[in-house]
Design a protein around this motif. Structure first.
Motif, mmCIF file in Angstrom:
data_model
loop_
_atom_site.group_PDB
_atom_site.id
_atom_site.type_symbol
_atom_site.label_atom_id
_atom_site.label_comp_id
_atom_site.label_asym_id
_atom_site.label_seq_id
_atom_site.Cartn_x
_atom_site.Cartn_y
_atom_site.Cartn_z
ATOM 1 N N GLY A 55 0.819 -1.204 0.000
ATOM 2 C CA GLY A 55 0.000 0.000 0.000
ATOM 3 C C GLY A 55 0.855 1.258 0.000
ATOM 4 N N GLY A 56 0.210 2.388 -0.257
ATOM 5 C CA GLY A 56 0.903 3.664 -0.189
ATOM 6 C C GLY A 56 1.718 4.030 -1.404
ATOM 7 N N VAL A 57 1.534 3.307 -2.518
ATOM 8 C CA VAL A 57 2.312 3.618 -3.719
ATOM 9 C C VAL A 57 1.495 4.421 -4.738
ATOM 10 N N GLY A 58 0.268 4.795 -4.381
ATOM 11 C CA GLY A 58 -0.552 5.604 -5.282
ATOM 12 C C GLY A 58 -1.320 4.808 -6.309
ATOM 13 N N LYS A 59 -1.642 3.557 -5.974
ATOM 14 C CA LYS A 59 -2.350 2.679 -6.910
ATOM 15 C C LYS A 59 -3.706 3.260 -7.330
ATOM 16 N N SER A 60 -4.479 3.717 -6.358
ATOM 17 C CA SER A 60 -5.807 4.261 -6.680
ATOM 18 C C SER A 60 -5.701 5.544 -7.491
ATOM 19 N N VAL A 61 -4.671 6.344 -7.226
ATOM 20 C CA VAL A 61 -4.454 7.559 -8.018
ATOM 21 C C VAL A 61 -4.169 7.187 -9.463
ATOM 22 N N VAL A 62 -3.355 6.168 -9.669
ATOM 23 C CA VAL A 62 -3.063 5.692 -11.026
ATOM 24 C C VAL A 62 -4.344 5.198 -11.690
ATOM 25 N N ALA A 63 -5.141 4.418 -10.961
ATOM 26 C CA ALA A 63 -6.390 3.882 -11.521
ATOM 27 C C ALA A 63 -7.333 5.010 -11.944
ATOM 28 N N VAL A 64 -7.492 5.993 -11.088
ATOM 29 C CA VAL A 64 -8.395 7.121 -11.389
ATOM 30 C C VAL A 64 -7.877 7.938 -12.567
ATOM 31 N N ASN A 65 -6.576 8.235 -12.573
ATOM 32 C CA ASN A 65 -6.012 9.031 -13.666
ATOM 33 C C ASN A 65 -6.088 8.292 -14.995
ATOM 34 N N LEU A 66 -5.868 6.975 -14.953
ATOM 35 C CA LEU A 66 -5.971 6.184 -16.178
ATOM 36 C C LEU A 66 -7.408 6.177 -16.691
ATOM 37 N N GLY B 57 -3.650 -11.092 -1.909
ATOM 38 C CA GLY B 57 -4.818 -11.730 -1.319
ATOM 39 C C GLY B 57 -5.845 -12.210 -2.330
ATOM 40 N N GLU B 58 -6.947 -12.711 -1.802
ATOM 41 C CA GLU B 58 -7.987 -13.335 -2.623
ATOM 42 C C GLU B 58 -8.537 -12.397 -3.686
ATOM 43 N N VAL B 59 -8.800 -11.145 -3.322
ATOM 44 C CA VAL B 59 -9.397 -10.202 -4.277
ATOM 45 C C VAL B 59 -8.428 -9.917 -5.422
ATOM 46 N N VAL B 60 -7.154 -9.775 -5.100
ATOM 47 C CA VAL B 60 -6.136 -9.526 -6.129
ATOM 48 C C VAL B 60 -6.063 -10.703 -7.086
ATOM 49 N N ARG B 61 -6.015 -11.912 -6.550
ATOM 50 C CA ARG B 61 -5.940 -13.109 -7.401
ATOM 51 C C ARG B 61 -7.180 -13.225 -8.284
ATOM 52 N N TRP B 62 -8.344 -12.936 -7.708
ATOM 53 C CA TRP B 62 -9.595 -12.992 -8.460
ATOM 54 C C TRP B 62 -9.571 -11.994 -9.617
ATOM 55 N N ALA B 63 -9.163 -10.763 -9.326
ATOM 56 C CA ALA B 63 -9.160 -9.714 -10.355
ATOM 57 C C ALA B 63 -8.183 -10.033 -11.479
ATOM 58 N N LEU B 64 -6.996 -10.509 -11.120
ATOM 59 C CA LEU B 64 -6.015 -10.863 -12.145
ATOM 60 C C LEU B 64 -6.518 -12.007 -13.020
ATOM 61 N N ASP B 65 -7.245 -12.939 -12.425
ATOM 62 C CA ASP B 65 -7.791 -14.063 -13.169
ATOM 63 C C ASP B 65 -8.826 -13.598 -14.198
ATOM 64 N N ARG B 66 -9.570 -12.544 -13.882
ATOM 65 C CA ARG B 66 -10.618 -12.051 -14.788
ATOM 66 C C ARG B 66 -10.094 -11.035 -15.791
ATOM 67 N N ALA B 67 -8.939 -10.467 -15.525
ATOM 68 C CA ALA B 67 -8.455 -9.347 -16.327
ATOM 69 C C ALA B 67 -7.756 -9.786 -17.607
ATOM 70 N N THR B 68 -7.745 -8.892 -18.573
ATOM 71 C CA THR B 68 -6.973 -9.081 -19.792
ATOM 72 C C THR B 68 -5.482 -8.996 -19.472
ATOM 73 N N MET B 69 -5.139 -8.078 -18.545
ATOM 74 C CA MET B 69 -3.757 -7.947 -18.105
ATOM 75 C C MET B 69 -3.715 -7.254 -16.745
ATOM 76 N N GLY B 70 -2.582 -7.384 -16.072
ATOM 77 C CA GLY B 70 -2.372 -6.700 -14.807
ATOM 78 C C GLY B 70 -1.545 -5.449 -15.024
ATOM 79 N N VAL B 71 -1.836 -4.423 -14.251
ATOM 80 C CA VAL B 71 -1.046 -3.194 -14.240
ATOM 81 C C VAL B 71 -0.481 -3.058 -12.838
ATOM 82 N N LEU B 72 0.826 -3.217 -12.719
ATOM 83 C CA LEU B 72 1.500 -3.242 -11.425
ATOM 84 C C LEU B 72 2.151 -1.894 -11.165
ATOM 85 N N VAL B 73 1.708 -1.227 -10.095
ATOM 86 C CA VAL B 73 2.234 0.100 -9.749
ATOM 87 C C VAL B 73 3.480 -0.066 -8.881
ATOM 88 N N LEU B 74 4.578 0.548 -9.329
ATOM 89 C CA LEU B 74 5.865 0.447 -8.638
ATOM 90 C C LEU B 74 6.304 1.804 -8.117
#
Length: 200
Positions: free
Chosen positions: A15-26, A128-145
């Motif tokens: 947490g704390g890497v600005g993931k939600s900010v990236v999601a909103v801006n994208l 966690g479970e939600v992350v694994r679930w989302a990656l399984d449904r997604a076309t691709m993952g976007v990993l914020v570094l």
């Protein structure tokens, strides 16, 4: 011609890497480009997307699973034209509740696909479970570094989990909190070198 929807799971190792900010801006950027975009906040109990967008959804997905609202009330159209879905706005979501939320999200994604070019899922941090679930449904993952050793290490753990299951799973990286483009490239290159051994 069939409509094709790109589904992105926006994740981070910690947490704390600005993931939600990236999601909103994208989401805002894609919407400005003329695409139909849905943004689903799956960070149950710590939802920030609505706050970052200065929006006030009428209802959450959690309320829908509890049969206290209709799905049409959960789908919130933002001022910029994004379809925003807030998963839950309260802390303390239990494991059984998470399963109900994910089942509802499965239905929701199928409902959104015909009318949206992009579906963005803002996940919690970690593996966690939600992350694994989302990656399984997604076309691709976007990993914020970010260029911090612990953040790189946690991102490595997430990437390793995914690529040990599927070495060909597409993960793109976004570097946040970089002062220069050169610094961003440095962080991305360092992460690439660290993860080379996973896929070889």
């Amino acid at each position: 011609m069939n409509h094709r929807t790109t589904t992105l799971a926006i994740t981070s190792g910690k947490g704390g890497v600005g993931k939600s900010v990236v999601a909103v801006n994208l989401a805002e950027t894609l919407s400005d480009m003329g695409y139909q975009v849905a943004l689903i906040d799956l960070d149950f109990g710590q939802s920030n997307c609505a706050v970052l967008l200065n929006e006030h959804p009428r209802a959450t997905l959690l309320e829908y699973t509890r049969h206290t609202t209709l799905m049409e009330h959960v789908l919130h159209r933002t001022e910029s034209g994004i379809t925003l879905v807030q998963g839950a706005s309260q802390a303390g979501v239990t494991n059984s509740t998470v399963r109900s939320l994910l089942q509802a999200t499965d239905t929701l994604v199928q409902t959104l696909r015909p009318d949206h070019d992009f579906i963005l899922m803002d996940t919690p941090a970690g593996t966690g479970e939600v992350v694994r679930w989302a990656l399984d449904r997604a076309t691709m993952g976007v990993l914020v570094l970010v260029g911090e050793p612990t953040a790189i290490a946690d991102a490595y753990q997430l990437a390793r989990m995914v690529w040990e299951l599927d070495p060909n799973y597409p993960i793109k990286t976004v570097v946040n909190f970089a002062d220069t483009e050169a610094e961003a490239h440095s962080v991305s290159d360092r992460f690439g070198k660290v993860t080379e051994t996973i896929r070889n």
